[in-house]
Design a protein around this motif. Structure first.
Motif, mmCIF file in Angstrom:
data_model
loop_
_atom_site.group_PDB
_atom_site.id
_atom_site.type_symbol
_atom_site.label_atom_id
_atom_site.label_comp_id
_atom_site.label_asym_id
_atom_site.label_seq_id
_atom_site.Cartn_x
_atom_site.Cartn_y
_atom_site.Cartn_z
ATOM 1 N N TYR A 7 0.941 -1.358 -0.119
ATOM 2 C CA TYR A 7 -0.044 0.023 -0.109
ATOM 3 C C TYR A 7 0.870 1.153 0.049
ATOM 4 C CZ TYR A 7 -4.274 -2.616 0.624
ATOM 5 O OH TYR A 7 -5.334 -3.403 0.309
ATOM 6 N N LEU A 8 2.185 1.147 0.775
ATOM 7 C CA LEU A 8 2.869 2.410 0.593
ATOM 8 C C LEU A 8 3.227 2.915 -0.789
ATOM 9 C CD1 LEU A 8 4.490 4.436 2.413
ATOM 10 C CD2 LEU A 8 6.322 2.748 2.433
ATOM 11 N N ASN A 9 3.781 1.613 -1.664
ATOM 12 C CA ASN A 9 4.167 1.777 -2.760
ATOM 13 C C ASN A 9 3.079 2.667 -3.702
ATOM 14 O OD1 ASN A 9 6.678 0.864 -2.141
ATOM 15 N ND2 ASN A 9 6.212 -1.070 -3.017
ATOM 16 N N ALA A 10 1.822 1.717 -3.316
ATOM 17 C CA ALA A 10 0.584 2.240 -4.400
ATOM 18 C C ALA A 10 0.408 3.467 -4.027
ATOM 19 C CB ALA A 10 -0.528 1.326 -3.888
ATOM 20 N N TYR A 11 0.343 3.947 -2.581
ATOM 21 C CA TYR A 11 -0.081 5.349 -2.520
ATOM 22 C C TYR A 11 1.136 6.395 -2.817
ATOM 23 C CZ TYR A 11 -4.077 4.099 0.708
ATOM 24 O OH TYR A 11 -5.181 3.589 1.170
ATOM 25 N N GLN A 15 -5.149 -1.864 -12.262
ATOM 26 C CA GLN A 15 -4.044 -2.704 -12.266
ATOM 27 C C GLN A 15 -3.216 -2.983 -11.034
ATOM 28 O OE1 GLN A 15 -1.193 -0.824 -14.937
ATOM 29 N NE2 GLN A 15 -0.072 -2.440 -15.206
ATOM 30 N N MET A 16 -3.266 -2.079 -10.294
ATOM 31 C CA MET A 16 -2.481 -2.211 -9.005
ATOM 32 C C MET A 16 -3.299 -3.411 -8.179
ATOM 33 S SD MET A 16 -1.870 1.626 -7.450
ATOM 34 C CE MET A 16 -0.739 2.683 -8.057
ATOM 35 N N MET A 17 -4.674 -3.392 -7.948
ATOM 36 C CA MET A 17 -5.221 -4.457 -7.268
ATOM 37 C C MET A 17 -4.923 -5.765 -8.180
ATOM 38 S SD MET A 17 -8.782 -2.558 -6.223
ATOM 39 C CE MET A 17 -8.925 -3.567 -5.095
ATOM 40 N N ASP A 46 -8.546 -6.295 1.555
ATOM 41 C CA ASP A 46 -9.318 -7.097 0.482
ATOM 42 C C ASP A 46 -9.775 -6.016 -0.619
ATOM 43 O OD1 ASP A 46 -9.836 -9.586 -0.709
ATOM 44 O OD2 ASP A 46 -11.723 -9.456 0.065
ATOM 45 N N ASP A 47 -10.890 -6.497 -1.292
ATOM 46 C CA ASP A 47 -11.498 -5.619 -2.432
ATOM 47 C C ASP A 47 -12.016 -4.310 -2.014
ATOM 48 O OD1 ASP A 47 -10.704 -7.508 -4.252
ATOM 49 O OD2 ASP A 47 -12.794 -8.620 -4.161
ATOM 50 N N TRP A 48 -12.565 -4.369 -0.893
ATOM 51 C CA TRP A 48 -13.103 -2.906 -0.383
ATOM 52 C C TRP A 48 -11.954 -1.669 -0.139
ATOM 53 C CZ3 TRP A 48 -11.785 -0.204 3.869
ATOM 54 C CH2 TRP A 48 -11.351 -1.011 5.124
ATOM 55 N N LEU A 99 -7.496 1.324 -1.673
ATOM 56 C CA LEU A 99 -7.052 1.941 -3.033
ATOM 57 C C LEU A 99 -8.380 2.426 -3.788
ATOM 58 C CD1 LEU A 99 -4.815 -0.967 -4.158
ATOM 59 C CD2 LEU A 99 -4.253 1.841 -3.676
ATOM 60 N N LYS A 100 -9.568 1.796 -3.843
ATOM 61 C CA LYS A 100 -10.730 2.042 -4.472
ATOM 62 C C LYS A 100 -11.279 3.458 -4.151
ATOM 63 C CE LYS A 100 -13.029 -2.207 -5.711
ATOM 64 N NZ LYS A 100 -14.055 -2.922 -5.536
ATOM 65 N N MET A 101 -11.038 3.833 -2.801
ATOM 66 C CA MET A 101 -11.737 5.335 -2.317
ATOM 67 C C MET A 101 -10.519 6.357 -3.012
ATOM 68 S SD MET A 101 -10.820 5.271 1.645
ATOM 69 C CE MET A 101 -11.569 3.678 2.075
#
Length: 460
Positions: free
Chosen positions: A311-315, A339-341, A352-354, A357-359
């Motif tokens: 998540y750090l990389n993604a954020y 793509q990240m997910m 998980d899916d919720w 990242l989605k928000m």
């Protein structure tokens, strides 16, 4: 045969142990994690208007500006580690229940107001919204009188010179009841000012709306996300609805010219080039890491370091994208997140899916949408001031300084559809839909950001 079974048994055992080893592997220590030091600083001093926001639901007899009340809220947020997570949750639930009990009588009044101003029925899109709200003035006055202390607090909140969100991302303090009631009061505030405009008090009415816009822009500089969207999302929702009201007032046949000038000056003074997603993204990361660290009963199964690193990389990647105007990105934030997910391979990820990242897509998108809306209303106001009925609409636009602004979603000037009489941005999907706005009640691919204009017929 027996030896073969023993070999297979050993192989299965080794594979099981390797699998559990994989699950138990926490990963390398996370480097460069976001902390509260990365957030915009926020004052705990009594002059911070955020205390008014927190104490908004106190009953009318409580002096929410008193040192005792301020000290109580300061203590809650100044020592987030003083309570264990379960205690925090219990206290948050109790605070929410107590808050609703304090405001229950006034909530009933505001629900009566909902019948007069139900946004789902689009009252602002009536042929003459000012005439409509003027027709229900008597009912509005009764609700206004009953909720006068809430309106007064809301006005005081708008007048606050400083408002800095010091809520701790890792502490449980539900602001759901606060934001629900504040949004209702904000709607009542709008209707009171619409009625004032209908009665000729245009200067004060539009001045209050512009003051509200200025307040939420200041609030958003420090507004934080939490496990959900938090105060950041609440502020954007109210700000968007306030911007949507302005064209309805400017387009009214009785709107005087000095209101156009005041609107143009007020909106051009807004720091709409300053984007606020960074604070919300970082605080959301901190909030979710806090949840991750508090999963004691799952500790043996959760690869904390791997989840944090992912998540750090993604954020960090999303922060980079958020700093770029949408038209400069190779792909949309939504596709990047998808793509990240898709690339995520973390066992027992509690998000998980919720997950957060989605928000993030909405958190990063909203500032650019508001920037476009701000620009479009400025174009509208300047056009009304300088409009020459002897020229075609396109020629009138060429004379405007505001029409030189660039749509952040296209990288080109904002567009005009003379037939539909609208100005628009092509919106987050970066596709020109001809001035067709998104309608949540009629799902489609359209998401242009649209401002209607009403001008004399001579320009055709």
């Amino acid at each position: 045969m027996k030896r073969r079974l023993i070999k297979y048994g050993i192989l299965v055992f080794v594979l099981i142990m390797l699998y559990f080893g994989y699950l138990l592997y926490q990963g390398s220590p996370v480097k460069g994690e976001f902390t509260e030091k990365d957030l915009a600083p926020a004052s705990l001093e009594p002059d911070n208007g955020f205390y008014i926001f927190l104490a908004f639901l106190e009953p009318p007899e409580v002096d929410i500006y008193s040192p005792e009340v301020i000290a109580g809220y300061r203590e809650t947020f100044n020592s987030p580690g003083a309570q264990n997570p379960r205690e925090q949750i219990r206290n948050a639930i109790k605070r929410g229940e107590d808050a609703f009990k304090k405001i229950e009588k006034y909530d009933k009044l505001l629900k009566q107001f909902w019948k007069l101003y139900n946004p789902l029925k689009h009252p602002l899109q009536k042929k003459d919204p000012l005439a409509y709200f003027l027709s229900v003035k008597e009912d509005v006055e009764k609700i206004k009188e009953g909720c006068s202390f809430l309106l007064k607090r809301y006005q005081t909140l708008m007048d606050a010179k400083k408002v800095e969100d010091f809520s701790h991302p890792g502490i449980y303090f539900s602001t759901y009841e606060h934001t629900k009631i504040i949004i209702q009061v904000h709607r009542l505030f709008h209707v009171v000012n619409i009625i004032d405009a209908a009665e000729g008090k245009w200067e004060s009415a539009v001045g209050n709306i512009l003051k509200e816009i200025s307040f939420y822009h200041r609030f958003l500089k420090t507004a934080r996300g939490e496990r959900g969207y938090g105060n950041y999302y609440f502020a954007w929702v109210v700000l968007w609805k306030t911007y949507e009201l302005l064209p309805r007032l400017l387009n009214h046949k009785s709107c005087p010219g000095n209101v156009y000038a005041r609107t143009l000056a007020g909106l051009q003074a807004i720091p709409n080039r300053t984007f606020t997603h960074r604070n919300a993204v970082i605080s959301t990361y901190i909030a979710n890491v806090t949840i991750l660290n508090q999963q004691e009963s799952w500790k043996i199964y959760i690869p904390r370091n791997r989840i944090k690193q992912y998540y750090l990389n993604a954020y960090r990647r999303l922060l980079e994208l958020g700093d770029q105007p949408p038209y400069q990105r190779r792909e949309t934030v939504k596709n990047t997140i998808r793509q990240m997910m898709g690339n995520k391979k973390i066992p027992f990820d509690i998000f998980d899916d919720w997950g957060p990242l989605k928000m993030m897509e909405r958190i990063i998108r909203l500032p650019y949408q508001i920037r476009a809306l701000n620009d479009l209303i400025c174009i509208c106001a300047e056009l009304y001031l300088k409009y020459d009925p002897g020229l075609r609409l396109e020629k009138n636009l060429e004379k405007l300084d505001t029409y030189k602004a660039i749509d952040p979603f296209s990288g080109t000037p904002y567009r005009c559809n003379p037939e539909k009489r609208v100005f628009y941005s092509i919106g987050p999907n970066r596709s020109d839909d001809g001035g067709m706005p998104f309608d949540p009640y009629k799902p489609s691919s359209f998401d242009d950001i649209v401002i209607p204009i009403i001008l004399p017929e001579k320009d055709k």
